[in-house]
Design an enzyme around this catalytic site. Sequence first.
Site, PDB file in Angstrom:
ATOM      1  N   THR A 189       0.873  -1.176   0.000  1.00  0.00           N
ATOM      2  CA  THR A 189       0.000   0.000   0.000  1.00  0.00           C
ATOM      3  C   THR A 189       0.911   1.228   0.000  1.00  0.00           C
ATOM      4  O   THR A 189       2.062   1.137   0.432  1.00  0.00           O
ATOM      5  CB  THR A 189      -0.884   0.035   1.257  1.00  0.00           C
ATOM      6  OG1 THR A 189      -0.016   0.100   2.383  1.00  0.00           O
ATOM      7  CG2 THR A 189      -1.748  -1.190   1.363  1.00  0.00           C
ATOM      8  N   GLU A 334      -5.830  -3.804  -1.027  1.00  0.00           N
ATOM      9  CA  GLU A 334      -6.201  -4.994  -0.252  1.00  0.00           C
ATOM     10  C   GLU A 334      -7.294  -5.805  -0.925  1.00  0.00           C
ATOM     11  O   GLU A 334      -7.648  -6.887  -0.459  1.00  0.00           O
ATOM     12  CB  GLU A 334      -6.683  -4.566   1.154  1.00  0.00           C
ATOM     13  CG  GLU A 334      -5.564  -4.071   2.069  1.00  0.00           C
ATOM     14  CD  GLU A 334      -5.291  -2.570   1.926  1.00  0.00           C
ATOM     15  OE1 GLU A 334      -5.621  -1.992   0.869  1.00  0.00           O
ATOM     16  OE2 GLU A 334      -4.748  -1.978   2.884  1.00  0.00           O
ATOM     17  N   LYS A 443     -15.765  16.861  11.113  1.00  0.00           N
ATOM     18  CA  LYS A 443     -16.812  16.944  12.147  1.00  0.00           C
ATOM     19  C   LYS A 443     -16.942  18.392  12.585  1.00  0.00           C
ATOM     20  O   LYS A 443     -16.063  18.917  13.248  1.00  0.00           O
ATOM     21  CB  LYS A 443     -16.435  16.072  13.346  1.00  0.00           C
ATOM     22  CG  LYS A 443     -16.813  14.605  13.201  1.00  0.00           C
ATOM     23  CD  LYS A 443     -18.228  14.363  13.709  1.00  0.00           C
ATOM     24  CE  LYS A 443     -18.672  12.920  13.584  1.00  0.00           C
ATOM     25  NZ  LYS A 443     -18.131  12.083  14.634  1.00  0.00           N
ATOM     26  N   TRP A 448     -21.417  15.795  10.896  1.00  0.00           N
ATOM     27  CA  TRP A 448     -20.492  15.342   9.873  1.00  0.00           C
ATOM     28  C   TRP A 448     -20.770  16.035   8.520  1.00  0.00           C
ATOM     29  O   TRP A 448     -21.911  16.292   8.155  1.00  0.00           O
ATOM     30  CB  TRP A 448     -20.633  13.829   9.784  1.00  0.00           C
ATOM     31  CG  TRP A 448     -20.179  13.200   8.537  1.00  0.00           C
ATOM     32  CD1 TRP A 448     -18.939  12.730   8.275  1.00  0.00           C
ATOM     33  CD2 TRP A 448     -20.957  12.951   7.375  1.00  0.00           C
ATOM     34  NE1 TRP A 448     -18.902  12.194   7.022  1.00  0.00           N
ATOM     35  CE2 TRP A 448     -20.116  12.316   6.452  1.00  0.00           C
ATOM     36  CE3 TRP A 448     -22.289  13.206   7.025  1.00  0.00           C
ATOM     37  CZ2 TRP A 448     -20.559  11.924   5.194  1.00  0.00           C
ATOM     38  CZ3 TRP A 448     -22.722  12.829   5.775  1.00  0.00           C
ATOM     39  CH2 TRP A 448     -21.856  12.189   4.879  1.00  0.00           C
TER      40      TRP A 448
HETATM   41  P1  ADP Z   1      -3.418   3.992  -1.804  1.00  0.00           P
HETATM   42  O1  ADP Z   1      -4.251   5.230  -1.908  1.00  0.00           O
HETATM   43  O2  ADP Z   1      -2.736   3.809  -0.495  1.00  0.00           O
HETATM   44  O3  ADP Z   1      -2.608   3.693  -2.994  1.00  0.00           O
HETATM   45  P2  ADP Z   1      -5.329   2.238  -2.787  1.00  0.00           P
HETATM   46  O4  ADP Z   1      -4.849   2.488  -4.136  1.00  0.00           O
HETATM   47  O5  ADP Z   1      -5.536   0.869  -2.316  1.00  0.00           O
HETATM   48  O6  ADP Z   1      -4.406   2.814  -1.729  1.00  0.00           O
HETATM   49  O7  ADP Z   1      -6.587   3.157  -2.544  1.00  0.00           O
HETATM   50  C1  ADP Z   1      -7.740   2.697  -1.920  1.00  0.00           C
HETATM   51  C2  ADP Z   1      -8.638   3.837  -1.538  1.00  0.00           C
HETATM   52  O8  ADP Z   1      -8.868   4.719  -2.629  1.00  0.00           O
HETATM   53  C3  ADP Z   1     -10.011   3.385  -1.141  1.00  0.00           C
HETATM   54  O9  ADP Z   1     -10.052   2.885   0.169  1.00  0.00           O
HETATM   55  C4  ADP Z   1     -10.829   4.647  -1.330  1.00  0.00           C
HETATM   56  O10 ADP Z   1     -10.699   5.514  -0.230  1.00  0.00           O
HETATM   57  C5  ADP Z   1     -10.167   5.292  -2.516  1.00  0.00           C
HETATM   58  N1  ADP Z   1     -10.953   5.017  -3.726  1.00  0.00           N
HETATM   59  C6  ADP Z   1     -10.735   4.076  -4.649  1.00  0.00           C
HETATM   60  N2  ADP Z   1     -11.639   4.155  -5.643  1.00  0.00           N
HETATM   61  C7  ADP Z   1     -12.474   5.167  -5.329  1.00  0.00           C
HETATM   62  C8  ADP Z   1     -13.638   5.754  -5.936  1.00  0.00           C
HETATM   63  N3  ADP Z   1     -14.122   5.327  -7.098  1.00  0.00           N
HETATM   64  N4  ADP Z   1     -14.219   6.776  -5.301  1.00  0.00           N
HETATM   65  C9  ADP Z   1     -13.767   7.249  -4.125  1.00  0.00           C
HETATM   66  N5  ADP Z   1     -12.683   6.750  -3.504  1.00  0.00           N
HETATM   67  C10 ADP Z   1     -12.044   5.726  -4.096  1.00  0.00           C
END
Ligand code: ADP
Length: 544
Positions: A189, A334, A443, A448
């Site tokens: 990640t 994940e 918040k 929220w």
């Molecule tokens: P990182 O940002 O650490 O590279 P990831 O690529 O696994 O991690 O990103 C996952 C996160 O990206 C999700 O938990 C969510 O918050 C955000 N995300 C992914 N796709 C979308 C989407 N279509 N709309 C909003 N948020 C998204």
Amino acid sequence: MFGLMQDRPLMISSIITHAARQHAKAEVVSKNLDGSISRSTYAEVEHRARRLAKALVLLGIRAEDRVATVALNSCRHVELYYAISGTGAICHTINPRLSPDDFAYVVNHATDRIISVDPVFVPLIAAVAPLIAAHVRAIVVMGARAEMPNLTLPHGMDLLCYEDLIDSADADYIWPEFDERTAASLCYTSGTTGRPKGVLYSHRSTLLHALAVNVGDVIGIRAVDRILPVVPMFHVNAWGIPYSAPMAGAALIMPGRHLDGASIANLFNAEKVTISCGVPTVWLGLLQHLRASGERIDTIRRLTVGGSAVPRSMTEAFGTEYNVELGQGWGMTEMSPVGTYCQPNAANADLTGEDLLRLREKQGRALWGVEMRIVGDDGAALPWDGVAFGLLQVRGPWVCSAYFGEAPNSALDADGWFSTGDIATIDADGFMEITDRAKDVIKSGGEWISSVQLENIAAGHPDVAEAAIIAARHPKWDERPLLIVTPKPGHEIDVATVMDVFEGKIASWWKPDDVVVLSDLPHTATGKVHKMVLRDKYKDHLVK
Ligand code: ADP
């Protein structure tokens, strides 16, 4: 009683052997660093991957060994995916945008034995080589002999040439068969908070995910398609496209480092691309180029977008101006990564215009194979009414159970659910909508406010390129939304008109307290707005 069907393991090598037999002539096209184009086919990729696999075995690579890649989207990177996992070793894709410190951390944490690197990233390796000398035995430069750099590595670390390696091995290698639960690839990640954590995919999870993202209502790739993944192979296996495309027999068009709007549009047209996948920032760049140049993208039938929320204005622009469907997916490292995709179902099949655009703002329905639920602070499941919001949890055969090196199932709660860290609603028809990252929640006076919704509205302003909302400290309300925007090229932002776009669209107390205009926003290694950096810098903006 067990069924009496053949118990054949789900092997990643089966994808490329299938493609080589059934779609031998389907192309894998790469745009090289110098802008030239190289062409290969699935038959050649399979043949070369087999030779490469044998070369890796001759170098001493055994089952479970980690072989890393630091590479852009290219045919050679595809060959590595199949060669490494096909031997039973683990393909560790590394994000070249990691800081040198995090880069060394993931290599040492994974105990990588070999790193394959694109010539363009050789300086990165030169910088970190002393920090990774404990485990790494060789650096393979992904090119021909003529492209070999002049690089001195620490004692015990060899410098090898990719094409020489392939030439050195014959093609009598036979893909081994083993337990389908065997680890196949590893992706960390991006670690915007704390150290990166490794997600370890298996052959089984990879194949099931590749099948699931390839149904008609998700990416829906056909053999006659030509698909260009802008999403990088160094992050979550480019959403599984390097597996789904050969499974379907579609041509793969690999853009290398040329990811600006003009280069993408040019490659779409030159290579008659029909499907492409990328994060919103990429499509924003494409849209700006198309509008400025008047160029069209008429071969495209579907653009897939995810990774962060997709502004409604972007979906609308591609639909009305370019007749292109922008389909939104949601997922995370994940989850391999795809969890949901937004396409109408029977309950809303007749939606048009504004109503359809509203639907497409949502992250969508769970794919088969993914179960999801939202829970409140007490851990109890919340109703699917589109109003109640809570922590989104998931489970399924391509969802992580523990991070690499940690105890079995340690990423799960007692009932086997994985908490995504996203806050969401789910409506009665099963459409999930992200309202926030848990760590981005605002918040205000105990109430929220959705940062995603505010960003979406701000991005609809004609002069705004990118918008981010952060929680800024406030003496009375604890936190208040602060809007940070960048202007489109050649535009100027009048703050008063930005405030006006919120009028009538939200409760008045949701309106941001102030607007900061920057020329550029900071982005994470995966191209998302780096809110932590913005928060650090602007959290006291309203108390100053
Ligand atoms: P990182 O940002 O650490 O590279 P990831 O690529 O696994 O991690 O990103 C996952 C996160 O990206 C999700 O938990 C969510 O918050 C955000 N995300 C992914 N796709 C979308 C989407 N279509 N709309 C909003 N948020 C998204």
